[in-house]
Design an enzyme around this catalytic site. Structure first.
Site, PDB file in Angstrom:
ATOM      1  N   LYS A   1      26.404  93.701 -40.318  1.00  0.00           N
ATOM      2  CA  LYS A   1      27.163  94.360 -39.307  1.00  0.00           C
ATOM      3  C   LYS A   1      28.184  95.414 -39.951  1.00  0.00           C
ATOM      4  O   LYS A   1      28.277  94.907 -41.508  1.00  0.00           O
ATOM      5  CB  LYS A   1      28.280  92.971 -38.971  1.00  0.00           C
ATOM      6  CG  LYS A   1      28.544  93.415 -37.025  1.00  0.00           C
ATOM      7  CD  LYS A   1      28.108  93.150 -36.815  1.00  0.00           C
ATOM      8  CE  LYS A   1      29.063  93.934 -35.043  1.00  0.00           C
ATOM      9  NZ  LYS A   1      28.540  93.542 -34.009  1.00  0.00           N
TER      10      LYS A   1
HETATM   11  P1  NAD Z   1      34.356  98.689 -26.549  1.00  0.00           P
HETATM   12  O1  NAD Z   1      34.317  99.385 -27.397  1.00  0.00           O
HETATM   13  O2  NAD Z   1      32.697  99.955 -25.575  1.00  0.00           O
HETATM   14  O3  NAD Z   1      35.035  98.448 -25.680  1.00  0.00           O
HETATM   15  C1  NAD Z   1      35.928  97.238 -26.101  1.00  0.00           C
HETATM   16  C2  NAD Z   1      36.914  97.069 -24.820  1.00  0.00           C
HETATM   17  O4  NAD Z   1      37.696  96.367 -25.124  1.00  0.00           O
HETATM   18  C3  NAD Z   1      37.581  98.386 -24.574  1.00  0.00           C
HETATM   19  O5  NAD Z   1      38.014  98.318 -23.013  1.00  0.00           O
HETATM   20  C4  NAD Z   1      38.797  98.591 -25.059  1.00  0.00           C
HETATM   21  O6  NAD Z   1      39.904  98.561 -24.220  1.00  0.00           O
HETATM   22  C5  NAD Z   1      39.524  96.523 -24.890  1.00  0.00           C
HETATM   23  N1  NAD Z   1      39.738  96.369 -25.933  1.00  0.00           N
HETATM   24  C6  NAD Z   1      40.050  96.556 -27.129  1.00  0.00           C
HETATM   25  N2  NAD Z   1      41.340  95.911 -27.317  1.00  0.00           N
HETATM   26  C7  NAD Z   1      41.945  94.490 -26.770  1.00  0.00           C
HETATM   27  C8  NAD Z   1      42.254  93.660 -26.078  1.00  0.00           C
HETATM   28  N3  NAD Z   1      43.450  93.434 -27.193  1.00  0.00           N
HETATM   29  N4  NAD Z   1      43.067  93.574 -25.203  1.00  0.00           N
HETATM   30  C9  NAD Z   1      41.575  93.425 -24.127  1.00  0.00           C
HETATM   31  N5  NAD Z   1      41.031  94.577 -24.213  1.00  0.00           N
HETATM   32  C10 NAD Z   1      40.418  95.006 -25.238  1.00  0.00           C
HETATM   33  O7  NAD Z   1      33.169  98.206 -27.009  1.00  0.00           O
HETATM   34  P2  NAD Z   1      32.000  97.384 -26.624  1.00  0.00           P
HETATM   35  O8  NAD Z   1      30.578  97.520 -27.094  1.00  0.00           O
HETATM   36  O9  NAD Z   1      32.002  96.725 -25.150  1.00  0.00           O
HETATM   37  O10 NAD Z   1      32.111  95.249 -27.332  1.00  0.00           O
HETATM   38  C11 NAD Z   1      33.297  94.722 -26.628  1.00  0.00           C
HETATM   39  C12 NAD Z   1      32.215  93.379 -27.448  1.00  0.00           C
HETATM   40  O11 NAD Z   1      31.134  92.852 -27.070  1.00  0.00           O
HETATM   41  C13 NAD Z   1      32.589  93.084 -28.669  1.00  0.00           C
HETATM   42  O12 NAD Z   1      32.721  92.314 -28.772  1.00  0.00           O
HETATM   43  C14 NAD Z   1      31.116  93.218 -29.697  1.00  0.00           C
HETATM   44  O13 NAD Z   1      30.915  92.981 -30.633  1.00  0.00           O
HETATM   45  C15 NAD Z   1      30.452  93.060 -27.908  1.00  0.00           C
HETATM   46  N6  NAD Z   1      29.000  93.227 -28.125  1.00  0.00           N
HETATM   47  C16 NAD Z   1      28.561  94.615 -27.922  1.00  0.00           C
HETATM   48  C17 NAD Z   1      27.365  94.391 -27.787  1.00  0.00           C
HETATM   49  C18 NAD Z   1      26.391  96.232 -27.726  1.00  0.00           C
HETATM   50  O14 NAD Z   1      26.117  96.636 -26.757  1.00  0.00           O
HETATM   51  N7  NAD Z   1      27.558  97.313 -27.269  1.00  0.00           N
HETATM   52  C19 NAD Z   1      26.633  93.738 -27.964  1.00  0.00           C
HETATM   53  C20 NAD Z   1      26.767  92.517 -28.135  1.00  0.00           C
HETATM   54  C21 NAD Z   1      28.002  92.568 -28.614  1.00  0.00           C
END
Ligand code: NAD
Length: 416
Positions: free
Chosen positions: A106
């Protein structure tokens, strides 16, 4: 008194539990509890107004016994080495659980993307890649998107890596745009995969998804695509949120319309016909399925008892702490753990890497079919172990992931 949890303390306590259940020896447990390599860099860039910006960057490579390191990079203001280490560890178990030939890594950069221009973000990304270049590569460590990084970020990474090598290397990164070798279906894979798991779990638990009420915390890549896939099952998405707060509409929302509103106003809040709510209120809404899709440590001993959902699908990494897990288990709330629920992203990343290495591009139907096959198999394996162990699904998932990695290390042996 309840323990204070950090992402790393949670990851280590999960590893301890799995190691105990799997009867791993102390040496193996110790090896798995440490990353193989942690890199810390200082990223200096020229800002748009001519001054110098200095940002801290991290890349943690946990274990690669089953294949090259693989993991996302997140851009977020307060990233710590401990947090990135925990997420790298989760990636190792996740890849093993999904049975894809990658290890776990990561990365992160301490930056508030909302305060940066696109040009500044490009310079920051390229400089970060150049600083960790020696440890990257399609057979070494392959980057992918995570919070506040996207397909454009991956395109800059691919270009920087390729420029430094002297030829085009699409397999150096996944989650890139389709026109430069990205896979169809990668952008939506994590959210879609979460809903594949919800469908399986609903079937096992006798929950009908038609008109079921789903609340989603986080409306970024994962939250949005989970909302779209949830709606396709006939369920109603009754609430979503972002970092500014949430909205609640008991009759169900239309995710693309909410996204258009968010793009226009920078927030999901104040959307017509909905009531504004806080992120805390969203978690506690009466609903059938709750999908935390934002940050770590959102459901703790402080609010676990107030959760009314029948099922919680962890789209985010580490949203539930161990004491909240216990509450869910006692209340018979079905929890689909992160390393299973969100493994769709890395699974399609693996498909992308395979397509790049063979210079092929698979049609979307093939990607989605293979994703559903892989996730259903992983889901059933986890349910099988949990039933045998009379445990929750998290314990089953960890035993599967940690057990496969430990077996690979044992089989390879320690060199020299
Ligand atoms: P992203 O940046 O596209 O979206 C993140 C979202 O979380 C946004 O809507 C943001 O406004 C919101 N956010 C931020 N701070 C917040 C808070 N304090 N309270 C509520 N909402 C809040 O990120 P993503 O890629 O959608 O990732 C989201 C989660 O999924 C993370 O934990 C990431 O590690 C996990 N994840 C992502 C992927 C991927 O393929 N993108 C894969 C596995 C896991």
């Amino acid at each position: 008194m309840a323990e204070e949890h950090t992402a790393l303390s949670v990851a280590l306590s999960q590893l301890k539990l799995a190691s105990k259940k799997l009867e791993l020896d102390a040496g193996m447990h110790k090896m798995l509890s440490q990353p193989k390599r942690s890199i810390s860099v200082s990223i200096d860039i020229r800002t748009d107004n001519g001054t110098v910006g200095v940002f801290n960057g991290i890349r943690v490579q946990h274990w690669d016994a089953r294949g090259p390191f693989k993991g996302g990079i997140r851009y977020y203001p307060n990233i710590t080495l401990d947090e990135v280490t925990a997420l790298a560890m989760l990636m190792t178990w996740k890849c093993a659980l999904a049975d894809i030939p990658f290890g776990g890594a990561k990365g992160g950069v301490c930056v508030d993307t909302k305060k940066m221009s696109k040009h500044e973000l490009e310079r920051l990304t390229r400089r970060y890649v150049s600083l960790i270049f020696d440890y990257l590569g399609p057979q070494r460590d392959i980057l992918a998107p995570d919070m506040y990084t996207d397909a454009q970020t991956m395109a800059w990474i691919m270009d920087t890596y390729s420029q430094l090598k002297g030829y085009s290397i699409p397999e150096s990164v996944t989650g890139k745009p389709v026109e430069i070798g990205g896979s169809w279906g990668r952008t939506e894979a994590t959210g879609r995969g979460v809903i594949y798991c919800v469908k399986q779990a609903a079937e096992n638990n006798g929950l009908k998804l038609k008109n079921a009420k789903i609340a989603i915390q986080g409306f970024g890549n994962v939250g949005y695509h989970a909302a779209i896939a949830a709606k396709e099952t006939g369920a109603k998405v009754i609430a979503v949120s972002d970092s500014t707060g949430g909205i609640y509409c008991p009759d169900g929302l239309n995710p693309p319309e909410v996204l258009a509103h968010k793009e226009k106003t920078q927030s999901v809040q104040n959307y017509q016909g909905c009531r504004n709510i806080t992120n805390e209120e969203l978690l506690e809404l009466p609903c059938d399925v709750l999908i935390p899709a934002a940050l770590e440590n959102q459901i703790t001993c402080k609010n676990a008892d107030k959760i009314k959902a029948k099922m919680v699908a962890e789209a985010a990494n580490g949203p539930t702490t161990p004491d909240a897990d216990k509450v869910f288990y006692e209340k018979k709330i079905c929890l689909i753990p992160d390393i299973l629920a969100n493994c769709g992203g890395v699974t399609v990343s693996y498909f992308e890497w395979v397509q790049n290495l063979t210079r092929e591009q698979w049609p979307l139907e093939k990607v989605n079919r293979k994703l559903e096959e892989k996730m259903t198999k992983a889901f059933n394996n986890v349910v099988g172990i949990a039933a045998k162990q009379e445990s929750d699904m998290r314990t089953g998932a960890l035993m599967l992931g940690v057990g496969r990695v430990a077996n690979a290390i044992k089989t390879l042996g320690l060199w020299p």
